[in-house]
Design a protein around this motif. Structure first.
Motif, PDB file in Angstrom:
ATOM      1  N   PRO A 485       0.675  -1.288  -0.030  1.00  0.00           N
ATOM      2  CA  PRO A 485       0.014  -0.085  -0.084  1.00  0.00           C
ATOM      3  C   PRO A 485       0.897   1.453   0.155  1.00  0.00           C
ATOM      4  N   ASP A 486       2.035   1.227   0.311  1.00  0.00           N
ATOM      5  CA  ASP A 486       3.020   2.378   0.211  1.00  0.00           C
ATOM      6  C   ASP A 486       4.114   2.356  -0.943  1.00  0.00           C
ATOM      7  N   LEU A 487       3.759   1.662  -1.710  1.00  0.00           N
ATOM      8  CA  LEU A 487       4.969   1.320  -2.780  1.00  0.00           C
ATOM      9  C   LEU A 487       4.995   2.663  -3.623  1.00  0.00           C
ATOM     10  N   VAL A 488       6.301   3.298  -3.836  1.00  0.00           N
ATOM     11  CA  VAL A 488       6.480   4.628  -4.753  1.00  0.00           C
ATOM     12  C   VAL A 488       6.750   4.137  -6.119  1.00  0.00           C
ATOM     13  N   PHE A 489       6.091   4.773  -7.070  1.00  0.00           N
ATOM     14  CA  PHE A 489       6.140   4.478  -8.461  1.00  0.00           C
ATOM     15  C   PHE A 489       7.021   5.731  -9.063  1.00  0.00           C
ATOM     16  N   LEU A 490       8.125   5.052  -9.654  1.00  0.00           N
ATOM     17  CA  LEU A 490       8.847   5.973 -10.577  1.00  0.00           C
ATOM     18  C   LEU A 490       8.522   5.701 -12.128  1.00  0.00           C
ATOM     19  N   TRP A 491       7.821   6.639 -12.608  1.00  0.00           N
ATOM     20  CA  TRP A 491       7.640   6.441 -14.305  1.00  0.00           C
ATOM     21  C   TRP A 491       8.392   7.193 -15.016  1.00  0.00           C
ATOM     22  N   ASP A 492       9.429   6.520 -15.950  1.00  0.00           N
ATOM     23  CA  ASP A 492      10.353   7.274 -16.711  1.00  0.00           C
ATOM     24  C   ASP A 492       9.378   7.755 -17.956  1.00  0.00           C
ATOM     25  N   GLU A 493       8.997   8.889 -18.112  1.00  0.00           N
ATOM     26  CA  GLU A 493       8.296   9.362 -19.013  1.00  0.00           C
ATOM     27  C   GLU A 493       9.239  10.349 -20.074  1.00  0.00           C
ATOM     28  N   ALA A 494      10.307   9.809 -20.194  1.00  0.00           N
ATOM     29  CA  ALA A 494      11.301  10.576 -21.088  1.00  0.00           C
ATOM     30  C   ALA A 494      10.863  10.918 -22.446  1.00  0.00           C
ATOM     31  N   TRP A 495      10.036   9.963 -22.980  1.00  0.00           N
ATOM     32  CA  TRP A 495       9.496  10.080 -24.224  1.00  0.00           C
ATOM     33  C   TRP A 495       8.171  10.511 -24.338  1.00  0.00           C
ATOM     34  N   PHE A 496       7.547  11.088 -23.253  1.00  0.00           N
ATOM     35  CA  PHE A 496       6.082  10.794 -23.191  1.00  0.00           C
ATOM     36  C   PHE A 496       5.473  12.148 -22.699  1.00  0.00           C
ATOM     37  N   ALA A 497       6.124  13.237 -22.603  1.00  0.00           N
ATOM     38  CA  ALA A 497       5.983  14.564 -22.081  1.00  0.00           C
ATOM     39  C   ALA A 497       4.902  15.077 -22.786  1.00  0.00           C
ATOM     40  N   PHE A 498       4.489  14.760 -24.157  1.00  0.00           N
ATOM     41  CA  PHE A 498       3.417  15.446 -24.953  1.00  0.00           C
ATOM     42  C   PHE A 498       2.334  14.780 -24.512  1.00  0.00           C
ATOM     43  N   ALA A 499       2.331  13.817 -24.100  1.00  0.00           N
ATOM     44  CA  ALA A 499       0.975  12.812 -23.702  1.00  0.00           C
ATOM     45  C   ALA A 499      -0.118  13.634 -22.874  1.00  0.00           C
ATOM     46  N   ARG A 500       0.482  14.628 -22.155  1.00  0.00           N
ATOM     47  CA  ARG A 500      -0.552  15.286 -21.094  1.00  0.00           C
ATOM     48  C   ARG A 500      -1.605  15.948 -21.908  1.00  0.00           C
ATOM     49  N   PHE A 501      -1.206  16.520 -23.286  1.00  0.00           N
ATOM     50  CA  PHE A 501      -1.924  17.491 -24.026  1.00  0.00           C
ATOM     51  C   PHE A 501      -2.913  16.683 -25.148  1.00  0.00           C
ATOM     52  N   SER A 502      -3.096  15.510 -24.913  1.00  0.00           N
ATOM     53  CA  SER A 502      -4.063  14.816 -25.953  1.00  0.00           C
ATOM     54  C   SER A 502      -5.178  13.969 -25.080  1.00  0.00           C
ATOM     55  N   PRO A 503      -6.154  14.309 -25.029  1.00  0.00           N
ATOM     56  CA  PRO A 503      -7.237  13.662 -24.274  1.00  0.00           C
ATOM     57  C   PRO A 503      -7.243  11.763 -24.167  1.00  0.00           C
ATOM     58  N   THR A 504      -6.581  11.392 -25.611  1.00  0.00           N
ATOM     59  CA  THR A 504      -6.582  10.257 -25.466  1.00  0.00           C
ATOM     60  C   THR A 504      -5.268   9.511 -24.492  1.00  0.00           C
ATOM     61  N   TYR A 505      -4.131  10.087 -24.886  1.00  0.00           N
ATOM     62  CA  TYR A 505      -2.830   9.921 -24.163  1.00  0.00           C
ATOM     63  C   TYR A 505      -2.854  10.081 -22.700  1.00  0.00           C
ATOM     64  N   ARG A 506      -3.679  11.277 -22.370  1.00  0.00           N
ATOM     65  CA  ARG A 506      -3.569  11.775 -20.999  1.00  0.00           C
ATOM     66  C   ARG A 506      -3.835  10.712 -19.882  1.00  0.00           C
ATOM     67  N   GLN A 507      -5.096   9.969 -20.200  1.00  0.00           N
ATOM     68  CA  GLN A 507      -5.389   8.863 -19.186  1.00  0.00           C
ATOM     69  C   GLN A 507      -4.318   8.055 -18.968  1.00  0.00           C
ATOM     70  N   ARG A 508      -3.251   7.802 -20.106  1.00  0.00           N
ATOM     71  CA  ARG A 508      -2.105   6.822 -19.449  1.00  0.00           C
ATOM     72  C   ARG A 508      -1.014   7.687 -18.977  1.00  0.00           C
ATOM     73  N   THR A 509      -1.017   8.676 -18.291  1.00  0.00           N
ATOM     74  CA  THR A 509       0.084   9.519 -17.638  1.00  0.00           C
ATOM     75  C   THR A 509       0.122   9.207 -16.281  1.00  0.00           C
ATOM     76  N   ALA A 510       1.340   9.441 -15.846  1.00  0.00           N
ATOM     77  CA  ALA A 510       1.354   9.090 -14.371  1.00  0.00           C
ATOM     78  C   ALA A 510       0.701  10.120 -13.479  1.00  0.00           C
ATOM     79  N   MET A 511       0.718  11.588 -13.978  1.00  0.00           N
ATOM     80  CA  MET A 511       0.305  12.553 -13.135  1.00  0.00           C
ATOM     81  C   MET A 511      -1.417  12.596 -13.099  1.00  0.00           C
TER      82      MET A 511
END
Length: 908
Positions: A485-511
């Motif tokens: 229950p207290d596991l820390v997640f580090l998602w390396d989104e080096a190639w995925f910064a743009f994903a925040r700005f597409s409704p389709t992609y956004r649902q699979r971003t860490a934030m």
């Protein structure tokens, strides 16, 4: 006329239909008596009918002008129609409508008509007021709509920093279509009179509305709830937009509602000036670039420089007789903005309190984090900062073995005990996919059974992978938190910064997922579901747990970090990166250690130009990220369609689809390809919501083994040397084309042209080839496409680097530093002494990271036992670059004596 199914997006459809309309009307004007004139007129009518569904969502040219053009055509005023359509098509292509009014009347002059947006100088474009559009949602009469738009646009003033036009749509559904279609919209005014359903009926438009609304049950809503519901939906679809709700409901009623990203509520009043000022203020809040502005202002100040950096203010260049070419190449401003001082309106990256702090806060808002930190030396450093801040010596970290090398080195520095996770292999293409959730859960359950779960600190995964495989982030986090229950997640989104700005992609971003889970975990519905599952699984075996979608406890902590290479997929100078934090325990547990790690790895002389570019890059994506990402996806889809539809290209090339790169058991939607020549485009939304893994369509992996060239040769000797096409990644028989927000349709056209030339030349060469030459070609193709070496899994750490044999974690730090003493190491040749050791059943242990390029991931890490499968893979590699391996000496391994000494020391 092309059908709707020929287009991936309605934006492309709109532009192409205006161009087709211009050509058709011009042809009619040239020869009204031509035999095919009836067909041309029919085509024009069809084009007008198709555009009539699309144009209501745009301010230019506007429905009044559009309807006027239709009427002119119906009355055979072809010359007038041709003039107006040409003006519209050119205005849309050049973006001129954003700078000035474009008259569509034939008797008006337009001296500026020849100027493309791109032809203006940067200085001229910088002085132009930015343009945007305001969406008004109100099911009003035409007269009422004109009254609304007139009163609002009448508030515009010359001194305003921005200018805008308005678009009026009647319904909630139309509003969803508009914001997913019209990238110019920056603000939405939701009025009480909106209706629910759109009167438009179009395949692409309906798809947009259905995807945006998701699981919302409109038929169960009251009309007075349409406005608040639209505000909530915008938080899911376009959270960067400003929404203003005009309502006649009481303050008490509104106060109890979730209004999503609504900026302000206006209570049944027509205060157009106040609304106008709020609209401008909302756009200004996103337009602000605190640090870039401070740097520009600093560059204009007269100063005397008595600190480090002779290049500051450009003095060491302007006074030089030998390096004037550098000053001429870069220009004066970059040197005027160079300084090592943190005064004069500037700030310190290590301890920000002014414009850098503000810039990071704006980035946090834009990317949906709780805290965001800038980095000027790449995501490699960001990864090390996060790992060092959170991982203590002896902590167990689960990590995908084929992640970026910075993670491996970061874990060495932190002293973590590493459990390497195997991704599913794609042997045919010499690349890995991603780590199946079952593999992660199995390792967590094994560690729990061994009594080690309290030492498990972090799960580290790459999302998306270099090749474009994207995780179901929410499912991974939910099921892992159900076990730890207290596991820390580090998602390396080096190639995925743009994903925040597409409704389709956004649902699979860490934030986005972290914010969603923080809300979900607090709901009664989630608590009830968790309690019910706990009863059902009270005595469940691990096999049952592995097969069940686990629900985390309501008390689970959401602790998520994402590292992004802004410079890789958004606008930033090289090495500009960000760390995004969404950790419920950051303030109490991590903040101090994070800042220590940040100070450890961050230069005391950071590049201010990189920081400024991060600030400006954030501004760009908040204001036009949706548009640019949409175009990026369109470009990639165009490549897919072109290659898949071209008979000659199909002889030598093949675009790898989701079905090629993701095994069937991980594709619950059943989607195998985004484009099929028989069915056209596949709706991505369904698979992006359901599947364990999806394929990022902006990465186009092209199988090139059919050409007889391996990926590395095709990249360097053909694409780069011969045609000047640059790419990043290859595998043994593939090359990866990555579109980005700067990719143009011209670039795509050139790439397809080059591929056709290559295929044509191959055809001609093989046509003239001798029997021996043809046999040689066929053997090369077979070697690349059929005789591929199987990818090896991670073997295991040697017992000298393992605490026990119950679970697979290994002490990579001890192994790494043990190799510093040359007496502990030896070299074995792949085809000689190493093979002999294997044949004698000796345990041979790597003393180094061994990373072949391609595929670019470590097939060996320090302390790892070399298996027969790994040896076979290395012997079969036909790449020229293998980091950690010396062809003149062989593979660096630990001596048996050094390992025996370490094992003996552990037993004491």
């Amino acid at each position: 006329m092309d059908s709707v199914s020929d287009y991936y997006s309605a934006t492309q459809l709109r532009l192409d239909r205006w161009s087709a309309l211009r050509e058709a009307v011009n042809t009619i004007c040239r020869d009204e008596d031509a035999p095919q004139i009836a067909d041309l007129k029919s085509t024009v009518v069809d084009l007008f009918d198709g555009l009539a569904l699309i144009e209501p969502y745009w301010a230019f040219p506007g429905m009044a002008a559009f309807d006027h053009m239709r009427r002119q055509f119906e009355h055979d005023k072809f010359d007038d129609v041709a003039f107006s359509v040409a003006r519209v098509a050119r205005g849309l292509t050049t973006g001129a409508y954003r700078r000035r009014h474009i008259s569509l009347e034939p008797d008006t002059a337009d001296d500026d008509d020849h100027q493309d947006e791109e032809m203006l100088s940067p200085e001229a474009r910088a002085t132009t007021r930015p343009y945007f559009e305001v969406l008004i949602v109100d099911d009003a009469s035409d007269q009422q709509q004109r009254w609304l738009t007139h009163n609002l646009t009448h508030m515009r003033r010359v001194e305003d920093d921005f200018t805008y036009d308005t678009v009026v749509v009647p319904s909630l559904e139309d509003a969803l279509i508009a914001v997913l279609f019209n990238h110019n919209i920056q603000a939405i005014v939701v009025r009480p009179g909106l209706s629910l359903k759109s009167a438009n009926s179009n395949e692409i438009l309906t798809k947009y509305a259905n995807n945006a609304s998701g699981d919302v049950h409109f038929d169960q809503m009251k009309p007075e709830d349409y406005g608040p519901e639209l505000c909530r939906l915008m938080d899911r679809v376009r959270p960067e937009l400003d929404i203003y709700l005009v309502t006649d409901r009481s303050v008490e009623d509104i106060a109890d509602l979730d209004l999503g990203v609504c900026r302000r509520v206006f209570y049944n009043q027509e205060d157009f000036m106040e609304l106008h000022l709020n609209i401008l203020r909302g756009v200004e809040a996103r337009y602000r670039t605190p640090f870039f502005t401070a740097l520009v202002n600093y560059s204009k100040q007269p100063t005397g420089v008595f600190h480090a950096m002779p290049i500051s203010r450009g003095k060491s260049i302007t006074r030089s007789h030998w390096i004037q070419d550098m000053g001429a190449f870069y220009g004066a401003n970059i040197f005027l903005a160079e300084t090592s001082a943190t005064s004069g309106g500037l700030d310190s990256l290590l301890q920000p309190h002014g414009p850098i702090k503000e810039a990071q806060e704006l980035a946090s808002r834009a990317f949906g984090s709780k805290q965001t930190f800038f980095a000027t030396n790449g995501t490699s450093t960001c990864n090390k900062i996060v790992v060092q801040a959170l991982v203590r010596p002896g902590d167990i970290v689960l990590v995908d073995r084929d992640c970026h090398k910075s993670h491996h080195y970061g874990l060495v520095l932190a002293g973590a005990e590493v459990v390497y996770l195997d991704s599913y292999p794609l042997n045919e293409y010499s690349m890995y996919g991603a780590v199946p959730l079952r593999e992660i859960k199995a390792q967590l359950l094994a560690l729990r059974a061994a009594g080690k779960l309290d030492r498990v600190r972090m799960l580290l995964l790459t999302n998306c992978t270099f090749d474009g495989v994207v995780y179901n982030v929410q499912r991974v986090m939910e099921e892992c938190l159900a076990i730890k229950p207290d596991l820390v997640f580090l998602w390396d989104e080096a190639w995925f910064a743009f994903a925040r700005f597409s409704p389709t992609y956004r649902q699979r971003t860490a934030m986005r997922t972290a914010n969603s889970m923080r809300k979900t975990l607090r709901t009664d519905t989630h608590a009830d579901a968790y309690a019910a599952q706990q009863i059902a699984l009270e005595h469940a075996s691990d096999d049952v747990l592995l097969a069940t979608r686990l629900i985390p406890a309501p008390t689970a902590r959401v602790r998520v970090y994402a590292t992004q290479s802004t410079h890789k997929t958004l606008t930033s100078l090289r090495q500009g990166s960000m760390i995004h934090v969404n950790d419920q325990d950051f303030k109490g547990e991590v903040e101090q250690s994070f800042h220590e790690a940040y100070m450890t790895h961050t230069s005391t002389s950071p590049n201010y130009q990189i920081i400024a570019s991060l600030d400006v890059g954030r501004r760009q994506v908040e204001l036009e990220g949706f548009e640019f990402v949409q175009r990026q996806i369109e470009a990639a889809m165009s490549i897919r369609r072109a290659v898949t539809s071209h008979p000659l290209l199909l002889k030598y090339f093949r675009v790898l689809s989701a079905g090629d790169m993701i095994p069937e058991q991980f594709r619950q939607s059943g989607v195998t390809s985004y484009y099929d020549t028989q069915q056209g485009w596949t709706d991505m939304w369904d698979c992006w919501e359901k599947d364990d893994f999806v394929l990022d369509p902006t990465r186009v992996t092209l199988a090139v083994g059919g050409t007889g060239w391996d990926g590395d040769t095709f990249k360097n000797d053909i694409l780069m040397d011969k045609y000047g096409i640059q790419i990043n990644k290859t595998s043994r028989n593939t090359v990866l084309f990555m579109t980005n927000i700067g990719t143009t349709r011209s670039s795509v056209a050139y790439l397809i042209e080059v591929l056709v030339k290559i295929a044509t030349e191959l055809d001609e060469r093989l046509d003239d080839a001798s029997r021996a030459a043809r046999l040689s070609f066929d053997r090369r193709v077979k070697n690349l496409m059929e005789d591929y070496p199987p990818l090896p899994d991670f073997s295991r750490f040697h017992d000298a680097f393992r605490p026990d044999k119950l679970t697979p974690e290994g002490d990579i730090r001890t192994a790494y530093y043990l190799s510093y003493d040359e007496e502990n190491c030896d070299y074995l040749e792949l085809d000689g002494s190493l093979q002999a050791a294997m044949d004698a059943s000796d345990e041979v242990v790597s003393a180094s990271f061994v990373i072949p390029y391609p595929p670019g991931f470590p097939i060996l890490v320090p302390g790892q036992v070399i298996s027969r499968e790994i040896l076979s893979f290395m012997r079969a590699l036909d790449v020229s670059e293998i980091h950690g391996y010396r062809p003149d000496l062989g593979l660096r391994v630990f001596t048996p004596a050094s390992l025996a000494k370490l094992v003996a020391a552990k037993k004491k």
